[in-house]
Structures are given as structure tokens and as C-alpha cells.
Design a protein around this motif. Structure first.
Motif, PDB file in Angstrom:
ATOM      1  N   PRO A  13       0.822  -1.216   0.000  1.00  0.00           N
ATOM      2  CA  PRO A  13       0.000   0.000   0.000  1.00  0.00           C
ATOM      3  C   PRO A  13       0.850   1.257   0.000  1.00  0.00           C
ATOM      4  CG  PRO A  13      -0.018  -1.034   2.165  1.00  0.00           C
ATOM      5  CD  PRO A  13       0.664  -2.005   1.247  1.00  0.00           C
ATOM      6  N   SER A  74      -8.512   4.780  -3.605  1.00  0.00           N
ATOM      7  CA  SER A  74      -8.347   3.751  -4.638  1.00  0.00           C
ATOM      8  C   SER A  74      -7.685   2.494  -4.093  1.00  0.00           C
ATOM      9  CB  SER A  74      -7.505   4.302  -5.806  1.00  0.00           C
ATOM     10  OG  SER A  74      -7.240   3.283  -6.749  1.00  0.00           O
ATOM     11  N   SER A  75      -8.239   1.348  -4.469  1.00  0.00           N
ATOM     12  CA  SER A  75      -7.626   0.068  -4.091  1.00  0.00           C
ATOM     13  C   SER A  75      -6.363  -0.205  -4.895  1.00  0.00           C
ATOM     14  CB  SER A  75      -8.626  -1.068  -4.316  1.00  0.00           C
ATOM     15  OG  SER A  75      -9.013  -1.136  -5.684  1.00  0.00           O
ATOM     16  N   GLU A  76      -6.136   0.566  -5.958  1.00  0.00           N
ATOM     17  CA  GLU A  76      -4.936   0.404  -6.777  1.00  0.00           C
ATOM     18  C   GLU A  76      -3.773   1.244  -6.281  1.00  0.00           C
ATOM     19  OE1 GLU A  76      -5.831   1.227 -10.830  1.00  0.00           O
ATOM     20  OE2 GLU A  76      -6.845  -0.692 -11.153  1.00  0.00           O
ATOM     21  N   SER A 235      -7.406  -2.106   4.341  1.00  0.00           N
ATOM     22  CA  SER A 235      -8.504  -2.137   3.373  1.00  0.00           C
ATOM     23  C   SER A 235      -8.432  -0.918   2.457  1.00  0.00           C
ATOM     24  CB  SER A 235      -9.850  -2.158   4.099  1.00  0.00           C
ATOM     25  OG  SER A 235     -10.910  -2.179   3.167  1.00  0.00           O
ATOM     26  N   PRO A 236      -7.461  -0.881   1.529  1.00  0.00           N
ATOM     27  CA  PRO A 236      -7.335   0.270   0.627  1.00  0.00           C
ATOM     28  C   PRO A 236      -8.620   0.496  -0.159  1.00  0.00           C
ATOM     29  CG  PRO A 236      -5.420  -1.181   0.439  1.00  0.00           C
ATOM     30  CD  PRO A 236      -6.438  -1.904   1.269  1.00  0.00           C
ATOM     31  N   GLY A 237      -9.016   1.760  -0.243  1.00  0.00           N
ATOM     32  CA  GLY A 237     -10.228   2.084  -0.984  1.00  0.00           C
ATOM     33  C   GLY A 237     -11.501   1.658  -0.289  1.00  0.00           C
ATOM     34  N   ARG A 239     -12.612  -1.250   0.603  1.00  0.00           N
ATOM     35  CA  ARG A 239     -13.284  -2.351  -0.095  1.00  0.00           C
ATOM     36  C   ARG A 239     -14.145  -3.190   0.836  1.00  0.00           C
ATOM     37  NH1 ARG A 239      -8.071  -4.846  -2.870  1.00  0.00           N
ATOM     38  NH2 ARG A 239      -7.231  -3.995  -0.941  1.00  0.00           N
TER      39      ARG A 239
END
Length: 287
Positions: A13, A74-76, A235-237, A239
Motif C-alpha cells: 500500500p 483507490s484500491s490500486e 482495506s485500501p479504498g 473495499r
């Protein structure tokens, strides 16, 4: 030492990068030139819209703002993805200069997580210090002697000055038909262990979600800042809907940008206050 840094940076991350790296990125990308891609092209590659990019032009350090918002929404938003974007916009000079520093930040980040997650072993010679409960247990009031950890529906991230509202939260969510189980540090955690180690284990392994009680005092709290960023890194973004921000009183300071992409449960709005506890309880009851 290199083994502490994963080979696949796309799984790391963006929170792993410290302020020094972010400042250096700003020095490279903030200047608008005709001969090299600047922050606007990086922001476009990250998925920001034209209007968002136009608005970022008004802030003093647009690169930093873009990185912070991308990380939060963003999860990216990973170190590997950032490097690939820089290569995509042909800023190989930035990649060549900063990649070693980024890898060093990643190594330190994973070392830090490892230290927080692993409790120190007792020295065998000191008989009186031999732990009487298995590793990872004995952190909270209701941890079982057989090693079964106490689990919670939510970890409550709050400042000491907001404890009155936390008491109200306990009454509304635990002592009613909702029957939720909250982890309130000053109530549930046993004294005598490293605060950062306990907090990390509770957020990551013991609690399904985290309620963040937002106030002016919260914004000034280093402990709350650590807890929030640690939960976001899991938990990026958002999700898994892991974080739920709650505002219970008016604020004079700006709402934290790192949480601005999340739906807020607002106790200060008289038109929705009637449904406040029901909405919060439902969110915490989800699988």
C-alpha cells in the motif's frame, strides 16, 4: 535485511512511503514544463477527472494532495502501481532516482508491521516473567485462559475528550437490542503492554470494523492518526467497509481528507439524528 521487502511492490500500500519520498516526488512533478510529464499527467493516469485536476491546481502542493487522495480512495494505490504510472508517463528519471529510496521505505514499513504484530519473547532465565497465557491472549478483560481471544464487532477510535460520547455509544449499541460488542481501549484493554502492538492486533485480528469518532481533538491526536492509517492500510479504498467515520459535534477544523471518500454517520444533523444509531448499528452488524 532485503528479505523484509516483498518483491512484488504492487501488493504494497502507498501508505508505506514516508513524507521524505512524497516531498521528493513533489519536487520532481510540481513544476509545469513542456519537456517532461508533470503531476497532471500522473493524476490523469491515476483516474482523476479533468475537473478534479483543475481544482488541484489551486492547492500549494498538488502532487502531495493527489497522492493523499489516491491513497485514500483507490484500491490500486500501491507503490508498484505508482512506479508503473511514472514509467507510463515516461518519467523514468524519477523512477531511477527514487525507486531505491521507495524500496527502503517498504522495508522499514514491513519491519514496523512485524514488530507491532509480534510480541517480544520472554527471557527464559527470568522465571517470574514467564507468560501464563499463550502469545496473543491476555490483552483484554475477557480473553480466556485457554488462549481463545476476545472478539469485537468494532474498535472505537476516539480521543479522551470525546469519552462522554463513547459512553453514549456503549449504551445505544451494547445495552439495547442491537447487542453489539465494542472494543473501547480504556475499558477493555489490560494495562502493561505496548500500546502500538495491542492496537494493531485489535484492529487487524480482533475487530470486524473501526468507528472513528471525528472531532477537533481527533485531528490533533497522534494515536488516532496511527489507528486510522493502520486500518486504511488493511482495506485500501474501503473495499470491506472497514472504517465508519462518526461526527457527533460541530467542528472548527477541516474534516480529515484521508476519510473524505467515506460516507459519514452525522449525529449533528437534526434531520437524520433519529436514524443515527439504527444506521450505525446496521453498518456494524454486517458480515
Amino acid at each position: 535485511m532485503a528479505s523484509c521487502c516483498p518483491a512484488d511492490l504492487s501488493a504494497v500500500p502507498l501508505v508505506a512511503l514516508n513524507m521524505t519520498i512524497r516531498k521528493k516526488l513533489s519536487l520532481y512533478l510540481n513544476p509545469r514544463t513542456m519537456v517532461a510529464a508533470d503531476w497532471t499527467m500522473v493524476a490523469e493516469a491515476m483516474g482523476f477527472s479533468y475537473l478534479e485536476i483543475v481544482n488541484y491546481q489551486q492547492v500549494p502542493n498538488p502532487t502531495k494532495r493527489v497522492l493523499d487522495d489516491w491513497q485514500a480512495s483507490s484500491s490500486e494505490a500501491t507503490v508498484g502501481k505508482l512506479l508503473s504510472i511514472l514509467e507510463e508517463v515516461e518519467r523514468n528519471d524519477v523512477v531511477e532516482d527514487l525507486r531505491p529510496l521507495m524500496e527502503e521505505d517498504v522495508r522499514k514499513y514491513y519491519e514496523s508491521l512485524k514488530k507491532r504484530a509480534v510480541r517480544p519473547l520472554q527471557v527464559p532465565e527470568v522465571d517470574s516473567c514467564i507468560p501464563r497465557t499463550p502469545q496473543g491472549s491476555g490483552l483484554t478483560l475477557e480473553d480466556n485462559p485457554d488462549g481463545s481471544p476476545e472478539l469485537f464487532d468494532a474498535f472505537i477510535c476516539y480521543c479522551k475528550s470525546d469519552i462522554t460520547f463513547v459512553h453514549e455509544m456503549i449504551r445505544e449499541l451494547e445495552q439495547t437490542d442491537h447487542r453489539l460488542k465494542l472494543c473501547v481501549f480504556d475499558r477493555n484493554v489490560l494495562p502493561g503492554s505496548c500500546v502500538w502492538t495491542i492496537t494493531s492486533e485489535l484492529i487487524e485480528k480482533r475487530c470486524k470494523r473501526m468507528v472513528v469518532v471525528i472531532s477537533d481533538e481527533y485531528i490533533e491526536s497522534d494515536a488516532c492518526d496511527f489507528q486510522t492509517k493502520f486500518a486504511l492500510s488493511l482495506s485500501p479504498g474501503a473495499r470491506t467497509k472497514r472504517l465508519i467515520p462518526v461526527v457527533y459535534k460541530s467542528m472548527t477544523k477541516q474534516f480529515p481528507r484521508i476519510l473524505s471518500f467515506l460516507t459519514v454517520c452525522d449525529y449533528t444533523n437534526p434531520y437524520t439524528q433519529t436514524w443515527f444509531w439504527e444506521r450505525l448499528a446496521k453498518a456494524l452488524s454486517l458480515p
